[in-house]
Design an enzyme around this catalytic site. Structure first.
Site, mmCIF file in Angstrom:
data_model
loop_
_atom_site.group_PDB
_atom_site.id
_atom_site.type_symbol
_atom_site.label_atom_id
_atom_site.label_comp_id
_atom_site.label_asym_id
_atom_site.label_seq_id
_atom_site.Cartn_x
_atom_site.Cartn_y
_atom_site.Cartn_z
ATOM 1 N N TYR A 127 9.757 65.808 10.335
ATOM 2 C CA TYR A 127 9.232 65.864 11.701
ATOM 3 C C TYR A 127 8.064 66.827 11.875
ATOM 4 O O TYR A 127 7.614 67.046 13.003
ATOM 5 C CB TYR A 127 10.359 66.223 12.678
ATOM 6 C CG TYR A 127 11.170 65.020 13.103
ATOM 7 C CD1 TYR A 127 12.034 64.399 12.205
ATOM 8 C CD2 TYR A 127 11.065 64.500 14.384
ATOM 9 C CE1 TYR A 127 12.780 63.295 12.586
ATOM 10 C CE2 TYR A 127 11.809 63.395 14.773
ATOM 11 C CZ TYR A 127 12.664 62.799 13.877
ATOM 12 O OH TYR A 127 13.393 61.706 14.262
ATOM 13 N N LYS A 133 20.601 64.998 0.575
ATOM 14 C CA LYS A 133 20.318 64.015 -0.479
ATOM 15 C C LYS A 133 19.799 64.760 -1.708
ATOM 16 O O LYS A 133 18.746 64.432 -2.271
ATOM 17 C CB LYS A 133 19.292 62.985 0.046
ATOM 18 C CG LYS A 133 19.124 61.745 -0.825
ATOM 19 C CD LYS A 133 20.289 60.783 -0.797
ATOM 20 C CE LYS A 133 20.057 59.622 -1.750
ATOM 21 N NZ LYS A 133 21.201 58.683 -1.815
ATOM 22 N N ASP A 170 23.913 58.952 2.407
ATOM 23 C CA ASP A 170 24.348 57.548 2.416
ATOM 24 C C ASP A 170 25.873 57.449 2.505
ATOM 25 O O ASP A 170 26.414 56.633 3.252
ATOM 26 C CB ASP A 170 23.782 56.782 1.197
ATOM 27 C CG ASP A 170 23.995 57.503 -0.127
ATOM 28 O OD1 ASP A 170 24.413 58.679 -0.128
ATOM 29 O OD2 ASP A 170 23.755 56.873 -1.179
ATOM 30 N N ASP A 229 18.942 62.892 12.860
ATOM 31 C CA ASP A 229 18.524 61.909 13.873
ATOM 32 C C ASP A 229 19.347 60.633 13.699
ATOM 33 O O ASP A 229 19.915 60.099 14.656
ATOM 34 C CB ASP A 229 17.020 61.628 13.691
ATOM 35 C CG ASP A 229 16.504 60.583 14.662
ATOM 36 O OD1 ASP A 229 16.837 60.670 15.852
ATOM 37 O OD2 ASP A 229 15.777 59.670 14.215
ATOM 38 N N ASP A 254 23.031 59.237 15.783
ATOM 39 C CA ASP A 254 23.116 57.949 16.496
ATOM 40 C C ASP A 254 24.349 57.177 16.039
ATOM 41 O O ASP A 254 25.073 56.589 16.856
ATOM 42 C CB ASP A 254 21.868 57.089 16.249
ATOM 43 C CG ASP A 254 20.760 57.354 17.268
ATOM 44 O OD1 ASP A 254 20.735 58.457 17.850
ATOM 45 O OD2 ASP A 254 19.914 56.461 17.478
HETATM 46 C C1 IPM Z 1 16.049 61.796 19.422
HETATM 47 C C2 IPM Z 1 14.941 60.790 19.512
HETATM 48 C C3 IPM Z 1 13.618 61.465 19.151
HETATM 49 C C4 IPM Z 1 13.724 61.914 17.714
HETATM 50 C C5 IPM Z 1 12.382 60.586 19.386
HETATM 51 C C6 IPM Z 1 12.311 60.078 20.799
HETATM 52 C C7 IPM Z 1 11.117 61.289 19.007
HETATM 53 O O1 IPM Z 1 15.198 59.699 18.697
HETATM 54 O O2 IPM Z 1 16.023 62.781 20.190
HETATM 55 O O3 IPM Z 1 16.944 61.634 18.591
HETATM 56 O O4 IPM Z 1 13.404 61.161 16.795
HETATM 57 O O5 IPM Z 1 14.103 63.058 17.498
HETATM 58 MN MN MN Z 2 17.135 59.797 17.674
#
Ligand code: IPM
Ligand code: MN
Length: 332
Positions: A125, A173, A207, A231, A235
């Site tokens: 990032y 990793k 993984d 990230d 999710d």
């Molecule tokens: C998150 C989002 C952000 C990220 C995006 C919107 C830049 O996906 O907060 O997880 O990748 O960190």
């Molecule tokens: Mn995200």
């Protein structure tokens, strides 16, 4: 106690005011200051997070941000509002808790209560991407430093201690990236060892962690990992808490923090009053817990949110319905 309120784009304009009402119901002394951030702000000012907004967040010590609509193509001068805040305010830790709600979340016979701690300042990032003159090769740099790895480990240890957690899983990793992810893994292990914290520590390759997040989510307690892995893994973890629509997050730095629902600006449903404000409310609860040190008020919001979800949502008018239901429960 002050909060910089930034609704941002799309449904952020609906869910953030609802979350502020809920926060003020449990913390009547909370003062709020409105500020601009997001894509619309970029179109108006040429900046997704104007300098005044950054200063307001610093002055308040806490911000609540809704969502930003991001273009998928490169727009000159544009950088995502949340990425800008993370960088400019030094918000190096991203705390992403996931809790199952009985009867609501998938497989909710499983009791899931985990936190993904995501390094929020470096890795892939840093935004150093180049393309060579031929246009045939594009390169992204991924930077891991001992300092940032130790810093995120210190947050992880503090969190584990404060919440009497049972296990820390380091996700990396290092089999393919022995220098970068090896440094991350070793730094985290060092900090945990130096802290004297007695806790189970294990590690998983990203993984395998993804597979286990799908098949065996209850094995996770705290997972700490680098930026992009965090990230993605957070999710996947959010699925067990009812999906992205319910997932809160907190971007934490030294003396400053920005809470943010993980969901996006959802332009397709914006302005219809159907966005569920629970993730924004739970993000507000994270400010209460981690920034203002009001765990009792945070618990109240979280318990009310679970009860409201368990009671079920109407087909329309969800934002107002949930807000009223939450305020009703919190007033009891
Ligand atoms: C998150 C989002 C952000 C990220 C995006 C919107 C830049 O996906 O907060 O997880 O990748 O960190
Ligand atoms: Mn995200």
């Amino acid at each position: 106690m002050k909060l910089c309120v930034m609704p941002g784009d799309g449904i952020g304009k609906e869910v953030i005011p609802a979350a502020v009402q809920v926060l003020q119901a449990v913390l009547p002394e909370l003062e709020t200051v409105m500020a601009d951030a997001g894509w619309e702000t970029f179109e108006q000012t040429g900046n997704s997070v104007p300098a005044e907004t950054l200063q307001t967040i610093r002055d308040c010590g806490a911000g609540l941000f809704g969502a930003v609509q991001s273009p998928l193509y490169k727009v000159d001068g544009y950088r995502s509002a949340i990425l800008t805040m993370r960088q400019e305010l030094g918000l190096y830790a991203n705390i992403r808790p996931v809790q199952s709600i009985a009867g609501v979340t998938p497989s909710s016979e499983k009791q899931i209560d985990m936190i993904v701690v995501r390094e929020n300042s470096e890795g892939l990032y840093i935004g150093r991407e180049t393309v060579d003159p031929s246009g045939e090769t594009a390169t992204a740099e991924r930077v891991i430093t001992r300092a940032a790895s130790r810093r995120i480990a210190e947050q992880t240890v503090a969190l584990a201690q404060a919440q009497s957690r049972r296990k820390i899983t380091i996700v990396h990793k290092a089999n393919v990236l022995p220098l970068t992810d090896g440094l991350f893994r070793d730094s985290v292990r060092d900090v945990i060892a130096e802290s004297g914290l007695e806790i189970e520590v294990d590690e998983l390759l990203i993984d395998v962690a993804a597979l286990k997040m799908v098949g065996e989510p209850e094995r996770f307690d705290i997972a700490v990992t680098t930026n992009l892995f965090g990230d993605i893994l957070s999710d996947a973890a959010a699925h067990w808490g009812g999906g992205l629509g319910l997932a809160p997050s907190l971007n934490l730095g030294d003396g400053v923090a920005v809470a943010e629902p993980v969901h996006g600006s959802a332009p397709d449903i914006a302005g219809q009053g159907v966005a569920n404000p629970i993730a924004a409310m739970l993000s507000g609860a994270m400010l209460a817990r981690y920034v203002w040190h009001r765990p009792y008020q945070a618990d109240k919001i979280e318990q009310a949110a679970a009860a409201v979800m368990q009671a079920g949502l109407p087909a329309t008018g969800i934002t107002a319905f949930v807000t009223d239901a939450m305020l009703g429960r919190l007033a009891r």
